[in-house]
Write an enzyme that holds these catalytic residues in place. Sequence first.
Site, mmCIF file in Angstrom:
data_model
loop_
_atom_site.group_PDB
_atom_site.id
_atom_site.type_symbol
_atom_site.label_atom_id
_atom_site.label_comp_id
_atom_site.label_asym_id
_atom_site.label_seq_id
_atom_site.Cartn_x
_atom_site.Cartn_y
_atom_site.Cartn_z
ATOM 1 N N GLY A 1 33.500 -6.597 1.895
ATOM 2 C CA GLY A 1 34.213 -5.336 1.719
ATOM 3 C C GLY A 1 35.693 -5.566 1.443
ATOM 4 N N PHE A 2 36.411 -4.481 1.327
ATOM 5 C CA PHE A 2 37.837 -4.492 0.959
ATOM 6 C C PHE A 2 38.685 -5.302 1.957
ATOM 7 C CE2 PHE A 2 41.643 -1.452 1.674
ATOM 8 C CZ PHE A 2 42.516 -2.234 0.934
ATOM 9 N N ASP B 1 27.172 -9.674 5.944
ATOM 10 C CA ASP B 1 27.403 -8.384 5.272
ATOM 11 C C ASP B 1 26.084 -7.941 4.663
ATOM 12 O OD1 ASP B 1 28.234 -6.387 3.217
ATOM 13 O OD2 ASP B 1 30.250 -7.011 3.799
ATOM 14 N N GLY C 1 37.758 -6.903 4.893
ATOM 15 C CA GLY C 1 37.144 -8.160 5.335
ATOM 16 C C GLY C 1 37.298 -9.263 4.293
ATOM 17 N N TYR D 1 32.258 10.057 10.158
ATOM 18 C CA TYR D 1 32.783 8.687 10.086
ATOM 19 C C TYR D 1 33.626 8.388 11.326
ATOM 20 C CZ TYR D 1 36.232 5.040 8.975
ATOM 21 O OH TYR D 1 37.065 3.944 9.035
ATOM 22 N N PRO E 1 42.002 14.224 -9.086
ATOM 23 C CA PRO E 1 41.530 15.250 -8.159
ATOM 24 C C PRO E 1 42.273 15.157 -6.815
ATOM 25 C CG PRO E 1 39.956 13.439 -8.312
ATOM 26 C CD PRO E 1 41.088 13.082 -9.200
ATOM 27 N N THR F 1 39.990 2.447 13.501
ATOM 28 C CA THR F 1 40.814 3.288 12.626
ATOM 29 C C THR F 1 41.572 4.336 13.428
ATOM 30 O OG1 THR F 1 40.608 5.051 10.984
ATOM 31 C CG2 THR F 1 38.659 4.598 12.248
ATOM 32 N N ASP F 2 42.710 4.771 12.877
ATOM 33 C CA ASP F 2 43.461 5.861 13.519
ATOM 34 C C ASP F 2 42.683 7.172 13.496
ATOM 35 O OD1 ASP F 2 43.674 6.386 10.780
ATOM 36 O OD2 ASP F 2 45.865 6.450 10.742
ATOM 37 N N GLU F 3 41.647 7.246 12.651
ATOM 38 C CA GLU F 3 40.917 8.515 12.530
ATOM 39 C C GLU F 3 40.174 8.892 13.808
ATOM 40 O OE1 GLU F 3 39.015 9.285 8.767
ATOM 41 O OE2 GLU F 3 40.230 7.775 7.769
ATOM 42 N N LYS G 1 33.011 5.699 14.445
ATOM 43 C CA LYS G 1 33.960 4.637 14.816
ATOM 44 C C LYS G 1 34.399 4.806 16.277
ATOM 45 C CE LYS G 1 35.455 1.772 12.567
ATOM 46 N NZ LYS G 1 34.987 0.419 12.215
ATOM 47 N N ASN H 1 45.778 4.042 7.019
ATOM 48 C CA ASN H 1 45.148 3.832 5.694
ATOM 49 C C ASN H 1 45.674 2.567 5.029
ATOM 50 O OD1 ASN H 1 44.252 6.478 6.185
ATOM 51 N ND2 ASN H 1 44.230 6.905 4.001
HETATM 52 P P1 NAD Z 1 34.451 -1.285 2.908
HETATM 53 O O1 NAD Z 1 33.539 -0.121 2.793
HETATM 54 O O2 NAD Z 1 35.250 -1.687 1.734
HETATM 55 O O3 NAD Z 1 33.632 -2.581 3.367
HETATM 56 C C1 NAD Z 1 32.734 -2.539 4.443
HETATM 57 C C2 NAD Z 1 31.750 -3.680 4.278
HETATM 58 O O4 NAD Z 1 30.878 -3.620 5.419
HETATM 59 C C3 NAD Z 1 30.874 -3.574 3.024
HETATM 60 O O5 NAD Z 1 30.843 -4.802 2.321
HETATM 61 C C4 NAD Z 1 29.499 -3.218 3.578
HETATM 62 O O6 NAD Z 1 28.420 -3.764 2.814
HETATM 63 C C5 NAD Z 1 29.558 -3.814 4.965
HETATM 64 N N1 NAD Z 1 28.628 -3.117 5.881
HETATM 65 C C6 NAD Z 1 28.579 -1.788 6.126
HETATM 66 N N2 NAD Z 1 27.591 -1.522 6.987
HETATM 67 C C7 NAD Z 1 26.997 -2.699 7.280
HETATM 68 C C8 NAD Z 1 25.897 -3.080 8.093
HETATM 69 N N3 NAD Z 1 25.176 -2.162 8.751
HETATM 70 N N4 NAD Z 1 25.562 -4.370 8.169
HETATM 71 C C9 NAD Z 1 26.247 -5.318 7.478
HETATM 72 N N5 NAD Z 1 27.299 -5.010 6.675
HETATM 73 C C10 NAD Z 1 27.663 -3.727 6.587
HETATM 74 O O7 NAD Z 1 35.383 -0.943 4.153
HETATM 75 P P2 NAD Z 1 36.883 -1.405 4.452
HETATM 76 O O8 NAD Z 1 37.795 -0.413 3.881
HETATM 77 O O9 NAD Z 1 37.020 -2.833 4.120
HETATM 78 O O10 NAD Z 1 36.916 -1.231 6.039
HETATM 79 C C11 NAD Z 1 36.646 -2.331 6.905
HETATM 80 C C12 NAD Z 1 36.845 -1.881 8.344
HETATM 81 O O11 NAD Z 1 38.183 -1.416 8.521
HETATM 82 C C13 NAD Z 1 35.944 -0.705 8.739
HETATM 83 O O12 NAD Z 1 35.466 -0.937 10.038
HETATM 84 C C14 NAD Z 1 36.864 0.507 8.702
HETATM 85 O O13 NAD Z 1 36.439 1.475 9.620
HETATM 86 C C15 NAD Z 1 38.184 -0.130 9.092
HETATM 87 N N6 NAD Z 1 39.382 0.556 8.598
HETATM 88 C C16 NAD Z 1 39.532 0.792 7.243
HETATM 89 C C17 NAD Z 1 40.710 1.385 6.793
HETATM 90 C C18 NAD Z 1 40.950 1.622 5.311
HETATM 91 O O14 NAD Z 1 41.968 2.234 4.951
HETATM 92 N N7 NAD Z 1 40.110 1.154 4.422
HETATM 93 C C19 NAD Z 1 41.708 1.776 7.698
HETATM 94 C C20 NAD Z 1 41.518 1.507 9.069
HETATM 95 C C21 NAD Z 1 40.356 0.890 9.490
#
Ligand code: NAD
Length: 321
Positions: free
Chosen positions: A15-16, A38, A18, A155, A210, A129-131, A159, A184
Amino acid sequence: MVADKRRILVTGGYGFIGGNFIRFLRDNFPEDYIVNIDKNGYASNKDYIKGLCNEEHTIDLKDSLFLENIFLKQDKFDYIFHFAAESHVDNSISGPSVFVESNVLGTQNLLECYRKINNGYGKFVHISTDEVYGHLRWNDPSFTEETPLSPRSPYAASKASSDLMCLSYIETFNLDISITRCCNNFGPNQHSEKFIPTIINALKDDKKIPVYGEGSNVREWIHVHDHNLAVWTVATTGKPGVYNIGSGNELTNLELVDILCKIFDKDMDHCVKFVEDRLGHDFRYSIDSTKIRSELIWEPLYNNIEEELREYVEYYLQKGR
Ligand code: NAD
């Protein structure tokens, strides 16, 4: 940083955030043994970390037997970083069940492997997350670690539930678990469904951007590299419990759109289309990150959001995601 061979498990490394975290680890600790788990879902990008992990396992964290097998075949992990989650609020409104499966059950399964198979050894960092705190009005004080949980979307509720499981494992089993709650993120490798890539794509393709409601919702924005450095700082020097991670960069959605329009040399008034507001749309998030800044050694390094966004746009236009 001093290289030191450790065994590190990352979930959600496709993911983003990670993916950027695995790059951070590999850049700084080339000797460490990194395992990524993942499910390779729709938001994943395997290529971003190609060749960087010692092991990669494509499994869903909700499948406890597969997960246990991975733990059983390993020496103990020194660190577990739990990024994996379903992460898009809009999807949680249209289909909440997978958020409970991945974010709540998935976290619970991982905690059990940490407790029973890793024997509670090592540090567990749960990325949240802060959410989970709900939302604020204009003049409300920022969220602190003591702010009661009050999630408003499926969501955020999933969390918050996983945070509570982690907190219960600290109290009940005396485990070394830290929870990070960040605002974020922006930066390379973010899926196109998220707000900043959506704006860039619209500007690039001469389409309307949008914007929900009147565009007055406020978000705090941090560069993903600052987030990840904070996560590492918490892992290596933090205590069990919660750490907020924030940048102080609060922007309304329209202010953010305006910055990006200026980067494209376009007039915002001609680029925006207001769309029906998201159900239960949180108005404002704002993080008080005094604890991590004063108790641990961390502060954001990417402080000029306009410059960082300009760099990100250049990156995005060249490389896509
Ligand atoms: P993302 O959606 O880009 O990546 C999440 C990854 O987790 C994906 O590759 C997905 O395949 C994997 N995944 C999801 N469910 C799964 C499961 N059941 N088993 C195995 N893999 C699984 O998300 P992100 O933006 O990289 O967020 C990562 C973490 O950071 C999350 O926990 C999110 O809540 C937290 N977070 C994100 C933000 C943000 O702005 N993006 C802000 C604060 C916290």
